[in-house]
Design a protein around this motif. Structure first.
Motif, short mmCIF file in Angstrom:
data_model
loop_
_atom_site.label_atom_id
_atom_site.label_comp_id
_atom_site.label_asym_id
_atom_site.label_seq_id
_atom_site.Cartn_x
_atom_site.Cartn_y
_atom_site.Cartn_z
N TYR A 79 59.96 48.90 -33.78
CA TYR A 79 59.24 49.39 -32.56
C TYR A 79 58.91 50.86 -32.55
N VAL A 80 60.23 51.61 -32.91
CA VAL A 80 60.16 52.82 -32.87
C VAL A 80 59.16 53.24 -34.11
N ALA A 81 59.38 52.85 -35.35
CA ALA A 81 58.76 53.22 -36.48
C ALA A 81 57.01 52.98 -36.38
N VAL A 82 57.00 51.69 -35.74
CA VAL A 82 55.46 51.55 -35.70
C VAL A 82 54.72 52.04 -34.52
N SER A 83 55.34 52.70 -33.46
CA SER A 83 54.85 53.28 -32.66
C SER A 83 54.63 54.69 -33.20
N TRP A 84 55.52 55.32 -33.73
CA TRP A 84 55.09 56.60 -34.11
C TRP A 84 54.12 56.65 -34.99
N MET A 85 54.19 55.58 -36.11
CA MET A 85 53.03 55.61 -37.04
C MET A 85 51.78 55.15 -36.46
N ALA A 86 51.72 54.51 -35.42
CA ALA A 86 50.45 54.20 -34.94
C ALA A 86 49.81 55.53 -33.98
N ARG A 87 50.84 56.51 -33.68
CA ARG A 87 50.33 57.68 -32.95
C ARG A 87 49.82 58.69 -34.11
N ALA A 88 50.26 58.21 -35.39
CA ALA A 88 49.94 59.03 -36.63
C ALA A 88 48.27 58.89 -36.62
N PHE A 89 48.01 57.49 -36.40
CA PHE A 89 46.52 57.01 -36.69
C PHE A 89 45.62 57.33 -35.28
N TYR A 90 46.15 57.18 -33.92
CA TYR A 90 45.38 57.35 -32.88
C TYR A 90 45.16 58.78 -32.62
N PHE A 91 46.16 59.59 -32.88
CA PHE A 91 46.17 60.94 -32.23
C PHE A 91 44.90 61.65 -32.93
N LEU B 156 54.91 60.03 -22.95
CA LEU B 156 55.94 59.32 -22.04
C LEU B 156 55.61 58.12 -21.73
N PHE B 157 54.37 58.02 -20.92
CA PHE B 157 53.98 56.89 -20.14
C PHE B 157 53.42 55.74 -21.40
N SER B 158 53.05 56.13 -22.50
CA SER B 158 52.50 55.16 -23.29
C SER B 158 53.71 54.32 -24.12
N GLY B 159 54.85 54.55 -23.88
CA GLY B 159 55.93 54.15 -24.43
C GLY B 159 56.51 54.54 -25.66
N LEU B 160 55.97 55.59 -25.98
CA LEU B 160 56.29 56.16 -27.43
C LEU B 160 57.63 56.78 -27.29
N VAL B 161 58.22 57.51 -26.31
CA VAL B 161 59.41 58.15 -26.19
C VAL B 161 60.47 56.70 -25.92
N VAL B 162 60.17 55.99 -24.63
CA VAL B 162 61.08 55.07 -24.40
C VAL B 162 60.06 53.80 -24.19
N PRO B 163 60.59 52.77 -24.71
CA PRO B 163 59.74 51.53 -24.37
C PRO B 163 59.69 51.20 -22.82
N ILE B 164 58.21 50.66 -22.23
CA ILE B 164 58.38 50.79 -20.86
C ILE B 164 59.16 49.78 -20.20
N SER B 165 59.57 48.83 -21.06
CA SER B 165 60.46 47.75 -20.51
C SER B 165 61.90 48.32 -20.16
N LEU B 166 62.15 49.41 -20.66
CA LEU B 166 63.65 50.06 -20.40
C LEU B 166 63.29 51.00 -19.37
#
Lengths: 261, 263
Positions: free
Chosen positions: B61-73, B185-195
């Protein structure tokens, strides 16, 4: 004396231009604090799911965070080089700065002064006081002097790192997107570095020494003896990195040829 | 339409000219993933599962979230507010194209570049360094890629809204910074929302940010499977459509309000 006069003049200018966009001042204060809140929320969420992070409890991690905010606020106020390459190199404002007698870096820093950031430092002190009280930390005779020395050393480290990175724009024509990325990383120095693997520990300690702006100096106040040596090393690291930054900057300015228009 | 495609192409080529900058980006994103990875592993300790994530899922999750950010940012917010503040938007408004659409196209050109030269190589490096588990189901892959595209759309829409707000607050520097923090923060990049604590995660379910990182990440890590993918995709489509409303309104209102502050 001359430089103090300049600080005064620039501050007056700052206030005048700020009064034009009054509402924005508060928006900026709030957005700064919100940025800090992100990391704070991260800590709180972590400790909802665990009791200790690498042997540090919630109050200790929060205390480290509070300490981290103090130098970061001072740094953000006086050393704000965000968008330097675009504004000064691409648009050619560097030429204007260079024709004036005061040191160029000094002028640039003053032009971009950002006092709202100091609110962050204040909040940091409050957080330290609260979590320190929760932990029952003793208030020693050296607490205040150490806080001042370590904060200033941390500011020197930040300044050194960001001056070095910013001076890269003298060497390369392309805007380097590295600064915003670095902002993501600097916050990691707050966590007990011992949880990371060796490579990242070395990186955060010696290469981009963000551990020296958070966890190491804070460990001194927390009476964490295993990091005491590192804490006392903070001023040295600050001096070294500030020197590197200034040398890189001055050398870069010498190489600078202007970018047309 | 052809003209709009050219905007994609031109931005892509411009980004390509500065590609060297992105090598440092890959390094720094990998470092971000690394630090997050070790932080989470320290939290897990001997624990098996946190907020429905196993340790391996969290790594992925952490890896793919950061790499997704690399795309959509992207910096559409800054580009638009710069256009507004230096007055060049006046020229762009009288040209025979839709300004906002052009910005979205330029953002897409940047996104395609970031996908190919930032996200893909970055993900490869992250997989070498950390125990990332790739989905095995074809539906997860297809679902993830489609959702990733919607992440881009929704994030860009939020950027456009933030940028256009410069019409109304003149100096929107603070707003742009605030937006960046809120999105991360609220997109779940820093902390997954379920946490997050329950009250906060239930509030976040009614906001568009989860659609940027958390929902695609959930599909990629296999927390959401099969029919569930259609549901989370539906949430994204819903937000894409809803966010069109303020953009159309802002774009319209901006034309009435346009006054050039200089130049």
């Amino acid at each position: 004396m001359y430089y103090f006069g300049l600080i005064n003049e620039y501050l007056k200018n700052y206030i005048k231009s700020r009064l034009t966009y009054r509402a924005d001042f508060w928006v900026e204060v709030i957005s700064d604090l919100l940025f800090q809140a992100t990391n704070f929320i991260f800590i709180l969420v972590i400790f909802m799911h665990t009791d200790s992070l690498g042997g540090w409890n919630q109050n200790e991690v929060v205390f480290v965070y509070g300490f981290f905010m103090v130098p970061f606020g001072i740094f953000s106020c006086f050393v704000n080089m965000w968008g330097f390459s675009e504004r000064y190199i691409t648009k050619g404002e560097m030429d204007r700065v260079l024709t004036r007698p005061a040191h160029n870096l000094f002028q640039i820093l003053l032009e971009n002064i950002d006092p709202p950031s100091l609110f962050g430092s204040l909040i940091g002190l409050v957080i330290m006081a609260i979590s320190g009280a929760n932990l029952g930390l003793p208030f020693e005779w050296w607490t205040i002097p150490a806080l001042i020395v370590l904060s200033l050393s941390a500011v020197a480290i930040y300044t050194g790192i960001y001056t070095t990175l910013t001076s890269l724009s003298f060497y390369s024509d392309a805007p380097t997107g590295i600064l915003p990325l670095m902002y993501n990383i600097q916050t990691y120095g707050r966590y007990p570095v011992t949880i990371y693997n060796r490579a990242i520990q070395v990186l955060l300690t010696w290469v981009i020494p963000f551990a020296f702006v958070g966890v190491y100096p804070a460990a001194l106040f927390l009476h964490r003896d295993e990091m005491k040596g590192m804490a006392l090393l903070t001023p040295v690291v600050g001096a070294v990195f500030l020197t590197i930054g200034l040398l890189a900057w001055n050398y870069g300015v010498k190489r600078y040829k202007g970018a047309g228009s | 339409m052809g003209a709009y495609l050219d905007f994609i192409r031109i931005r892509f080529l411009t980004m390509l000219a500065y590609r060297v900058n992105y090598y440092s980006g890959i390094l720094i994103y990998s470092l971000n993933i690394g630090v997050n990875y070790f932080t989470w592993m320290a939290i897990y300790g001997k624990g098996e599962s946190l907020g429905g994530f196993s340790a391996t899922q969290m790594t992925s999750y952490v890896a793919v979230s950061w790499m997704a950010r690399a795309f959509y940012f992207n910096n559409l917010d800054r580009e638009i507010s710069t256009d507004i503040r230096d007055g060049s938007i006046a020229i762009q408004f009288i040209r025979p194209y839709n300004y906002v659409l052009v910005k979205m196209m330029q953002g897409l050109g940047e996104g395609i570049f970031r996908f190919m030269l930032f996200m893909i190589p970055g993900m490869a490096i992250a997989m070498l360094l950390f125990p990332v588990q790739l989905p095995t189901e074809l539906s997860a892959w297809v679902g993830f890629l489609v959702m990733l595209f919607f992440s881009f759309l929704i994030n860009s829409q939020i950027n456009v809204i933030t940028g256009l707000s410069a019409f109304f607050v003149e100096n929107n520097e603070g707003m742009m910074r605030m937006k960046r923090v809120v999105v991360d923060l609220f997109s779940g990049l820093v902390v997954p929302i379920s946490l997050f604590p329950d009250w906060l995660s239930s509030v976040l379910k009614f906001l568009p940010f989860q659609a940027i990182t958390y929902l695609p990440g959930s599909v990629f890590t296999g927390r959401v499977q099969g029919v569930g993918i259609w549901n989370v995709l539906g949430v994204q489509v819903f937000w894409f459509l809803v966010l069109l409303i303020p953009i159309i309104w802002l774009n319209h209102a901006a034309r009435q309000r346009l006054f050039v502050q200089g130049g």
